[in-house]
Design a protein around this motif. Structure first.
Motif, PDB file in Angstrom:
ATOM      1  N   ILE A 162       0.833  -1.205   0.000  1.00  0.00           N
ATOM      2  CA  ILE A 162       0.000   0.000   0.000  1.00  0.00           C
ATOM      3  C   ILE A 162       0.864   1.250   0.000  1.00  0.00           C
ATOM      4  N   THR A 163       1.936   1.218   0.802  1.00  0.00           N
ATOM      5  CA  THR A 163       2.852   2.358   0.847  1.00  0.00           C
ATOM      6  C   THR A 163       3.447   2.629  -0.530  1.00  0.00           C
ATOM      7  N   GLY A 164       3.905   1.572  -1.192  1.00  0.00           N
ATOM      8  CA  GLY A 164       4.482   1.720  -2.524  1.00  0.00           C
ATOM      9  C   GLY A 164       3.472   2.272  -3.530  1.00  0.00           C
ATOM     10  N   LEU A 165       2.236   1.787  -3.459  1.00  0.00           N
ATOM     11  CA  LEU A 165       1.192   2.260  -4.375  1.00  0.00           C
ATOM     12  C   LEU A 165       0.866   3.733  -4.134  1.00  0.00           C
ATOM     13  N   LEU A 166       0.801   4.112  -2.868  1.00  0.00           N
ATOM     14  CA  LEU A 166       0.513   5.512  -2.547  1.00  0.00           C
ATOM     15  C   LEU A 166       1.593   6.447  -3.081  1.00  0.00           C
ATOM     16  N   ILE A 167       2.835   6.040  -2.905  1.00  0.00           N
ATOM     17  CA  ILE A 167       3.933   6.881  -3.370  1.00  0.00           C
ATOM     18  C   ILE A 167       3.959   6.948  -4.898  1.00  0.00           C
ATOM     19  N   SER A 190       0.364  10.109   6.579  1.00  0.00           N
ATOM     20  CA  SER A 190      -0.775   9.900   7.475  1.00  0.00           C
ATOM     21  C   SER A 190      -1.566   8.659   7.078  1.00  0.00           C
ATOM     22  N   ILE A 191      -1.804   8.503   5.776  1.00  0.00           N
ATOM     23  CA  ILE A 191      -2.540   7.322   5.302  1.00  0.00           C
ATOM     24  C   ILE A 191      -1.738   6.052   5.559  1.00  0.00           C
ATOM     25  N   VAL A 192      -0.436   6.114   5.273  1.00  0.00           N
ATOM     26  CA  VAL A 192       0.423   4.946   5.494  1.00  0.00           C
ATOM     27  C   VAL A 192       0.447   4.568   6.968  1.00  0.00           C
ATOM     28  N   ILE A 193       0.589   5.569   7.836  1.00  0.00           N
ATOM     29  CA  ILE A 193       0.625   5.308   9.281  1.00  0.00           C
ATOM     30  C   ILE A 193      -0.672   4.649   9.732  1.00  0.00           C
ATOM     31  N   PHE A 194      -1.804   5.204   9.316  1.00  0.00           N
ATOM     32  CA  PHE A 194      -3.098   4.672   9.745  1.00  0.00           C
ATOM     33  C   PHE A 194      -3.292   3.234   9.277  1.00  0.00           C
ATOM     34  N   LEU A 195      -3.106   3.004   7.978  1.00  0.00           N
ATOM     35  CA  LEU A 195      -3.349   1.665   7.443  1.00  0.00           C
ATOM     36  C   LEU A 195      -2.333   0.651   7.972  1.00  0.00           C
ATOM     37  N   SER A 196      -1.073   1.043   8.043  1.00  0.00           N
ATOM     38  CA  SER A 196      -0.037   0.108   8.482  1.00  0.00           C
ATOM     39  C   SER A 196      -0.236  -0.319   9.924  1.00  0.00           C
ATOM     40  N   LEU A 197      -0.445   0.648  10.804  1.00  0.00           N
ATOM     41  CA  LEU A 197      -0.569   0.313  12.223  1.00  0.00           C
ATOM     42  C   LEU A 197      -1.886  -0.382  12.527  1.00  0.00           C
ATOM     43  N   ILE A 211      -0.711   5.622  16.269  1.00  0.00           N
ATOM     44  CA  ILE A 211      -0.972   6.464  15.095  1.00  0.00           C
ATOM     45  C   ILE A 211      -0.801   7.941  15.451  1.00  0.00           C
ATOM     46  N   ILE A 212      -1.354   8.344  16.582  1.00  0.00           N
ATOM     47  CA  ILE A 212      -1.254   9.750  16.996  1.00  0.00           C
ATOM     48  C   ILE A 212       0.201  10.126  17.269  1.00  0.00           C
ATOM     49  N   GLY A 213       0.912   9.280  18.014  1.00  0.00           N
ATOM     50  CA  GLY A 213       2.304   9.565  18.330  1.00  0.00           C
ATOM     51  C   GLY A 213       3.195   9.592  17.104  1.00  0.00           C
ATOM     52  N   THR A 214       2.982   8.635  16.206  1.00  0.00           N
ATOM     53  CA  THR A 214       3.793   8.559  14.987  1.00  0.00           C
ATOM     54  C   THR A 214       3.514   9.739  14.063  1.00  0.00           C
ATOM     55  N   SER A 215       2.233  10.078  13.892  1.00  0.00           N
ATOM     56  CA  SER A 215       1.875  11.207  13.033  1.00  0.00           C
ATOM     57  C   SER A 215       2.486  12.501  13.562  1.00  0.00           C
ATOM     58  N   ALA A 216       2.436  12.682  14.882  1.00  0.00           N
ATOM     59  CA  ALA A 216       3.018  13.881  15.483  1.00  0.00           C
ATOM     60  C   ALA A 216       4.523  13.931  15.243  1.00  0.00           C
ATOM     61  N   GLY A 217       5.197  12.793  15.399  1.00  0.00           N
ATOM     62  CA  GLY A 217       6.639  12.757  15.188  1.00  0.00           C
ATOM     63  C   GLY A 217       7.028  13.075  13.757  1.00  0.00           C
ATOM     64  N   VAL A 218       6.282  12.547  12.800  1.00  0.00           N
ATOM     65  CA  VAL A 218       6.583  12.792  11.386  1.00  0.00           C
ATOM     66  C   VAL A 218       6.338  14.254  11.020  1.00  0.00           C
ATOM     67  N   LEU A 269       9.706   8.005   8.115  1.00  0.00           N
ATOM     68  CA  LEU A 269       8.419   7.403   8.448  1.00  0.00           C
ATOM     69  C   LEU A 269       8.561   6.022   9.069  1.00  0.00           C
ATOM     70  N   GLY A 270       9.393   5.163   8.470  1.00  0.00           N
ATOM     71  CA  GLY A 270       9.520   3.792   8.950  1.00  0.00           C
ATOM     72  C   GLY A 270      10.040   3.714  10.366  1.00  0.00           C
ATOM     73  N   ALA A 271      11.117   4.444  10.655  1.00  0.00           N
ATOM     74  CA  ALA A 271      11.705   4.419  11.995  1.00  0.00           C
ATOM     75  C   ALA A 271      10.751   4.992  13.030  1.00  0.00           C
ATOM     76  N   VAL A 272      10.058   6.070  12.682  1.00  0.00           N
ATOM     77  CA  VAL A 272       9.130   6.692  13.624  1.00  0.00           C
ATOM     78  C   VAL A 272       7.951   5.761  13.905  1.00  0.00           C
ATOM     79  N   MET A 273       7.439   5.079  12.884  1.00  0.00           N
ATOM     80  CA  MET A 273       6.360   4.107  13.090  1.00  0.00           C
ATOM     81  C   MET A 273       6.806   2.991  14.017  1.00  0.00           C
ATOM     82  N   ASP A 274       8.032   2.531  13.836  1.00  0.00           N
ATOM     83  CA  ASP A 274       8.574   1.472  14.680  1.00  0.00           C
ATOM     84  C   ASP A 274       8.583   1.893  16.142  1.00  0.00           C
ATOM     85  N   VAL A 275       9.074   3.103  16.400  1.00  0.00           N
ATOM     86  CA  VAL A 275       9.137   3.606  17.767  1.00  0.00           C
ATOM     87  C   VAL A 275       7.735   3.795  18.348  1.00  0.00           C
ATOM     88  N   GLY A 276       6.837   4.401  17.567  1.00  0.00           N
ATOM     89  CA  GLY A 276       5.487   4.656  18.046  1.00  0.00           C
ATOM     90  C   GLY A 276       4.759   3.386  18.434  1.00  0.00           C
TER      91      GLY A 276
END
Length: 388
Positions: A162-167, A190-197, A211-218, A269-276
């Protein structure tokens, strides 16, 4: 393992999103024009049957760099001329390690076929055929991901697709049409974070907190990079590909400066999602094990774990940007450039701002996710909360 009802619902929403994206792409993006005339050029796979002759001279002290020509007997393996054998001259040898092709017997290469009305087609060596190696690595990645992660691995794979398609079909085409790269990167992220998590963690409070924490970090990483970039007068031109964009700006309203800042958002995005997700999982797991803990204690626990995570993940981002600019650093050393001159170069400043902006956003993801996770655990849920 059988998927739960929530996972099936998520798949349904993803399918709807995918169909909507295709319709958006078809009606809004597909019919764009290009200023680059490639209509009469096709690229096909070919195999070198024999290197008939080689008139090559090794250039300088760099191994594998040659100047000269080769006479090749090849067989075309794809396209309308498939099966045709011909002899051509490989003149793609100018002492350029990046673009030169040194043909060998049995090697597969890419041919550029140019057709003009009323004239016979012309064939030229373009580059090495590398796609099969990439496909093998992709298959190995999918096999390892699903083999180790099972259903979670499958969810992660779907998220990656999905991430690849969006980009590829949303962010890049709209950048090409002149829309703000930063805005598009934030929407895409934002879409990637929501769908992925949601795919990986399920539809619950834990995923929502992540999702909230990751979106804020990005978003923080993007804002810091934007402000820093403007204050440092960065151009957004950091390499040969960026420089080539200058020549098509006259035909297309591409925001070159914005592309750099959009790249910072996507790359972090990837690293921040991992941490969140890690912090949210820790806080909710601690609550499940010790439901009597207060919100302050849960926040403190999330911060304690986050302090261990942020060090390695910040290193990940810094090292990723450092690795990408390794050749630049070696070049600076070769010219013995003074520190004051080097630190003020556009390219060096850009890489530093990219690495630090992403790392700051990643670090701030820890307290934001910790406090959001703690707040999502209500007073009543402390008595009987069961997070799935």
């Amino acid at each position: 393992m059988i998927m739960s009802k929530k996972q099936i619902n998520i798949f349904l929403w993803i399918f709807i999103f995918f169909i909507a994206s295709l319709l958006f792409y078809y009606f809004m993006v597909y019919n764009r024009n290009s200023s680059v005339d490639n209509k009469n050029i096709n690229y096909v796979r070919a195999k070198v049957l024999e290197v008939i002759s080689s008139d090559l001279t090794e250039e300088g002290n760099i191994s594998g760099v040659y100047i000269g020509t080769q006479e090749l007997k090849i067989e075309i393996l794809s396209g309308k001329f498939k099966g045709q054998k011909l002899i051509l001259t490989n003149s793609r040898l100018h002492g350029d390690l990046v673009y030169d092709v040194v043909a060998e017997d049995g090697m597969e290469i890419v041919l550029a076929v140019k057709e003009r009305e009323g004239q016979p087609p012309s064939f030229g060596v373009d580059t090495y055929a590398r796609d099969k190696v990439l496909y093998i690595l992709i298959f190995l990645f999918i096999f390892v991901l699903i083999g180790v992660g099972r259903i979670k691995g499958l969810m992660a794979l779907i998220s990656l697709i999905i991430t690849g398609l969006l980009i590829a079909f949303f962010m890049l085409p709209l950048m090409f049409r002149g829309y703000s790269p930063i805005l598009l990167a934030i929407i895409t992220a934002s879409i990637v974070i929501f769908l992925s998590l949601m795919l990986i963690g399920g539809f619950n409070k834990k995923s929502l907190a992540a999702i909230i924490g990751t979106s804020a970090g990005v978003v923080i990483a993007g804002i810091i990079s934007l402000i820093s970039g403007k204050m440092a007068h960065l151009t957004g031109i950091t390499g040969e590909a960026s420089e080539q964009l200058i020549y098509i700006v006259s035909s297309f309203p591409i925001n070159i400066k914005g592309i750099m800042f959009a790249g910072i958002i996507i790359s972090s995005l990837g690293a921040v999602m991992d941490v969140g997700m890690s912090i949210a999982s820790v806080v909710f797991e601690i609550h499940n094990r010790s439901p009597e803990l207060s919100r302050a204690e849960l926040f403190k626990s999330g911060m304690n774990v986050g302090k261990d995570i942020m060090g390695t993940m910040a290193n990940t981002l810094i090292l990723a940007f450092t690795g990408a600019s390794l050749s630049i650093m070696i070049l600076l050393m070769a010219y013995n450039m003074p520190y004051f001159r080097a630190i003020n170069l556009n390219t060096v400043s850009t890489e530093i701002i990219q690495g630090l902006s992403g790392s700051i956003g990643l670090i701030l993801t820890v307290p934001i996710t910790s406090i959001v996770s703690a707040l999502f655990i209500s007073n009543s849920s402390r008595k009987n909360f069961n997070n799935d």
